[in-house]
Design an enzyme around this catalytic site. Sequence first.
Site, PDB file in Angstrom:
ATOM      1  CB  SER A   5     -20.819  21.176  21.838  1.00  0.00           C
ATOM      2  OG  SER A   5     -20.050  20.662  20.760  1.00  0.00           O
ATOM      3  N   GLY A  42     -18.085  24.417  22.912  1.00  0.00           N
ATOM      4  CA  GLY A  42     -17.016  25.253  22.385  1.00  0.00           C
ATOM      5  C   GLY A  42     -15.673  25.049  23.036  1.00  0.00           C
ATOM      6  CG  ASN A  70     -15.004  22.764  20.007  1.00  0.00           C
ATOM      7  OD1 ASN A  70     -15.714  22.936  19.026  1.00  0.00           O
ATOM      8  ND2 ASN A  70     -15.493  22.441  21.193  1.00  0.00           N
ATOM      9  CG  ASP A 152     -24.605  20.797  13.924  1.00  0.00           C
ATOM     10  OD1 ASP A 152     -24.673  19.555  13.783  1.00  0.00           O
ATOM     11  OD2 ASP A 152     -24.371  21.322  15.026  1.00  0.00           O
ATOM     12  CG  HIS A 155     -23.158  19.415  17.759  1.00  0.00           C
ATOM     13  ND1 HIS A 155     -22.995  20.521  16.946  1.00  0.00           N
ATOM     14  CD2 HIS A 155     -22.250  19.534  18.753  1.00  0.00           C
ATOM     15  CE1 HIS A 155     -22.042  21.276  17.436  1.00  0.00           C
ATOM     16  NE2 HIS A 155     -21.567  20.703  18.539  1.00  0.00           N
TER      17      HIS A 155
END
Length: 182
Positions: A5, A42, A70, A152, A155
């Site tokens: 991502s 992801g 991830n 979040d 990111h």
Amino acid sequence: MLGDSITAAYGLSREQGLPARLEEALRAGGRAVTVIDAGVSGDTTAGGRARLEWSLAERPDAVIVALGGNDGLRGVEPRNSEANLRAILAALKARGIPTLLAGMLAPPNLGADYGREFAKVFGDIARDNPEVVFYPFLLEGVAGEAALNQPDRIHPNPQGVDEMVRRMMPAVETLLSKVRPA
């Protein structure tokens, strides 16, 4: 850029994402390059390994491997992440494609032992593959900085992407110096 991502511009427009901003910075510096976005949100190192052949369909002159975040978030066994990254690098080496490996750190909530073991994976791989350009931490200077991340806190926002580009530019220039003229 084979990644997750972070390279797929999660939460951003494509133009604000890492591949586009890196390409823009390289072009501003006189490099006639196209940075291909092979990021899948992801994705893990296993996913990147599984889609490597597809990702190479555009015949890149060099590859930035930016996977592992991830794996760390999911608590994947570091030895599994290591095996996947080593397989990716071996496949790229077999094709003569210069490579930059961008390291990653595990989130602190998985414990210090896991964090050390996870970080060691990238250093060990870099040590064993001296032909690979190593950038120790993809999110250097951005991770943990609220002003450089989306809500979040994982990111990067556009300013965070620009900071990533600024910091990794010397390593990317080293990578590009390894590309053989067509």
